[in-house]
Enzyme design. Structure first.
Site, PDB file in Angstrom:
ATOM      1  N   ARG A  46     -19.362 -21.827  24.819  1.00 37.78           N
ATOM      2  CA  ARG A  46     -19.894 -20.641  24.131  1.00 37.78           C
ATOM      3  C   ARG A  46     -21.376 -20.484  24.472  1.00 37.78           C
ATOM      4  O   ARG A  46     -21.858 -19.379  24.717  1.00 37.78           O
ATOM      5  CB  ARG A  46     -19.705 -20.761  22.609  1.00 37.78           C
ATOM      6  CG  ARG A  46     -18.239 -20.701  22.176  1.00 37.78           C
ATOM      7  CD  ARG A  46     -18.087 -20.519  20.673  1.00 37.78           C
ATOM      8  NE  ARG A  46     -18.495 -21.674  19.885  1.00 37.78           N
ATOM      9  CZ  ARG A  46     -17.682 -22.673  19.527  1.00 37.78           C
ATOM     10  NH1 ARG A  46     -16.408 -22.658  19.917  1.00 37.78           N
ATOM     11  NH2 ARG A  46     -18.115 -23.680  18.790  1.00 37.78           N
ATOM     12  N   LYS A 136     -26.749  -7.756  10.918  1.00 36.69           N
ATOM     13  CA  LYS A 136     -25.536  -6.931  10.922  1.00 36.69           C
ATOM     14  C   LYS A 136     -24.552  -7.396   9.861  1.00 36.69           C
ATOM     15  O   LYS A 136     -24.405  -8.596   9.636  1.00 36.69           O
ATOM     16  CB  LYS A 136     -24.864  -7.007  12.287  1.00 36.69           C
ATOM     17  CG  LYS A 136     -23.553  -6.226  12.348  1.00 36.69           C
ATOM     18  CD  LYS A 136     -22.779  -6.485  13.629  1.00 36.69           C
ATOM     19  CE  LYS A 136     -21.476  -7.159  13.301  1.00 36.69           C
ATOM     20  NZ  LYS A 136     -20.583  -7.289  14.484  1.00 36.69           N
ATOM     21  N   GLU A 177     -22.498  -1.608   9.168  1.00 34.45           N
ATOM     22  CA  GLU A 177     -21.360  -1.301  10.040  1.00 34.45           C
ATOM     23  C   GLU A 177     -20.058  -1.122   9.252  1.00 34.45           C
ATOM     24  O   GLU A 177     -19.311  -2.080   9.054  1.00 34.45           O
ATOM     25  CB  GLU A 177     -21.171  -2.416  11.080  1.00 34.45           C
ATOM     26  CG  GLU A 177     -20.034  -2.126  12.052  1.00 34.45           C
ATOM     27  CD  GLU A 177     -19.743  -3.259  13.033  1.00 34.45           C
ATOM     28  OE1 GLU A 177     -20.283  -4.363  12.875  1.00 34.45           O
ATOM     29  OE2 GLU A 177     -18.959  -3.021  13.956  1.00 34.45           O
ATOM     30  N   LYS A 219     -24.246   1.489  12.235  1.00 31.79           N
ATOM     31  CA  LYS A 219     -23.352   1.177  13.360  1.00 31.79           C
ATOM     32  C   LYS A 219     -21.973   1.667  12.958  1.00 31.79           C
ATOM     33  O   LYS A 219     -21.361   1.124  12.033  1.00 31.79           O
ATOM     34  CB  LYS A 219     -23.354  -0.322  13.635  1.00 31.79           C
ATOM     35  CG  LYS A 219     -22.310  -0.759  14.659  1.00 31.79           C
ATOM     36  CD  LYS A 219     -22.613  -2.148  15.199  1.00 31.79           C
ATOM     37  CE  LYS A 219     -21.509  -2.638  16.109  1.00 31.79           C
ATOM     38  NZ  LYS A 219     -21.892  -3.837  16.874  1.00 31.79           N
TER      39      LYS A 219
HETATM   40  P1  13P Z   1     -16.726  -3.993  19.665  1.00 27.09           P
HETATM   41  O1  13P Z   1     -17.664  -3.130  20.462  1.00 27.09           O
HETATM   42  O2  13P Z   1     -15.914  -4.926  20.522  1.00 27.09           O
HETATM   43  O3  13P Z   1     -15.898  -3.195  18.700  1.00 27.09           O
HETATM   44  O4  13P Z   1     -17.609  -4.955  18.776  1.00 27.09           O
HETATM   45  C1  13P Z   1     -18.706  -4.447  18.119  1.00 27.09           C
HETATM   46  C2  13P Z   1     -18.985  -5.255  16.931  1.00 27.09           C
HETATM   47  O5  13P Z   1     -20.046  -5.761  16.760  1.00 27.09           O
HETATM   48  C3  13P Z   1     -17.914  -5.408  15.941  1.00 27.09           C
HETATM   49  O6  13P Z   1     -18.458  -5.910  14.761  1.00 27.09           O
END
Ligand code: 13P
Length: 340
Positions: A46, A136, A177, A219
């Site tokens: 990772r 986030k 998000e 987001k």
């Molecule tokens: P994806 O662009 O693969 O949807 O992932 C964005 C993300 O941060 C999901 O939490």
């Protein structure tokens, strides 16, 4: 709450032609992605893979920030520099995923709520010390028979708002998000309705908790047809529906909006962003915050082999470049073919 720092960070996150790399896959998600290309999901693999992405020469032209997973924020680049400082040294803002993932929402079958508020203020202070300047939190909204329920929208909106308030108090820009999933056979019209209800609930909760809209980034998912819907909305329809919902719900005072890719193909995610960013007179800059749509090709090229690092970085650079153009409405499909 350092408003000046928050404003500076938020503006830099959505600077012209730049967007965010989401590299905050939890170890479980990472395992799934690595398995698909036959790589063992060890801590060292990772680290090596994230190091490959972050070390891509020149990618800072298109990448303003990177969202890190807790483990990665504590790992080091090959030269021994902790990743947050390594990124900052390249002019890339380190961010951190602070939610603890989703759990079943009690009494709401098929729906989820995001965990992670307990002890968050304390963790946030540590992340600031480590160099994180944005964070986030992802909420997941599923569309189906009778869902989302009011309870699901309400619970997730309140969690997002409480998280955002804690971020701002720590001078960390919250990326909120609320992801409306594209799984299912729903139409784009239904997706638009659910996006509108989700965003209305989210912004109402933000206001209730005194979160400053001047100091946060949204987001969001895009308004696309459900994956299994027989009629798939085209690029222009997706762009129109998405922007219409955003105009209805997101205050003009907000510094910017970024999109997740959510399982769209790499090129669809770019084309959709491009169509929206090309629209005139929008009150906020639009950009990307993709995980899969930026990383798919790089991961497939790498396959865990040190000898593939250069080629994988090239693939990542290309997608970042295409999306950097799309964020300005300057992408064209021919550019993909030229690169191939
Ligand atoms: P994806 O662009 O693969 O949807 O992932 C964005 C993300 O941060 C999901 O939490």
């Amino acid at each position: 709450m350092d408003k000046e720092l928050l404003s500076k960070t938020a503006a830099a996150m959505v600077a012209k032609g730049k967007g965010i790399l989401a590299a905050d896959e939890s170890s479980g998600t990472c395992e799934k992605r690595f398995k698909s290309v036959g790589v063992e999901c060890t801590e060292e693999n990772r680290r090596a893979y994230r190091g490959l992405l972050f070390g891509t020469p020149g990618v800072e032209q298109y990448v303003s920030g990177v969202i890190l997973f807790d483990e990665t924020a504590r790992q080091k680049a090959a030269d021994g520099t902790p990743f947050p400082q390594y990124l900052a040294g390249k002019g890339i803002i380190p961010g951190i995923k602070v939610d603890k993932g989703t759990v079943e929402l009690a009494l709401s079958p098929g729906e989820k709520v995001t965990d992670g508020l307990d002890g968050l203020a304390k963790r946030m202070a540590e992340y600031f010390q480590m160099g994180a300047r944005f964070a986030k939190w992802r909420a997941v909204i599923a569309i189906g028979e009778g869902i989302p329920t009011h309870a699901c929208l309400y619970a997730n909106a309140h969690a997002l708002a409480r998280y955002a308030a804690i971020c701002q108090e720590a001078s960390i820009v919250p990326v909120i998000e609320p992801e409306v999933l594209l799984d299912g056979d729903h139409t784009a019209e239904r997706s638009e309705e659910v996006h509108e209800a989700t965003l209305r609930a989210t912004y109402a909760a933000l206001a209730a908790y005194n979160v400053s809209v001047e100091h946060l980034i949204l987001k969001t998912s895009m308004v696309v047809s459900g994956k299994d819907c027989p009629r798939q909305a085209g690029v222009d329809e997706v762009a129109e529906r998405t922007v219409r919902v955003l105009k209805r719900t997101v205050p003009a005072a907000q510094p910017g909006i970024v999109f997740l890719s959510g399982g769209q193909s790499d090129e669809a995610a770019t084309a959709h962003l491009n169509a929206m960013a090309a629209m005139k007179g929008l009150p906020w800059p639009l950009s990307f915050s993709y995980s899969r749509a930026l990383q798919n090709q790089a991961l497939k090229t790498w396959r865990g082999q040190a000898g593939n690092v250069g080629a994988a970085q090239k693939a990542f650079f290309h997608r970042a470049h295409m999306n950097g153009l799309a964020a300005q409405g300057k992408w064209r499909a021919e550019l993909e073919k030229q690169a191939a």
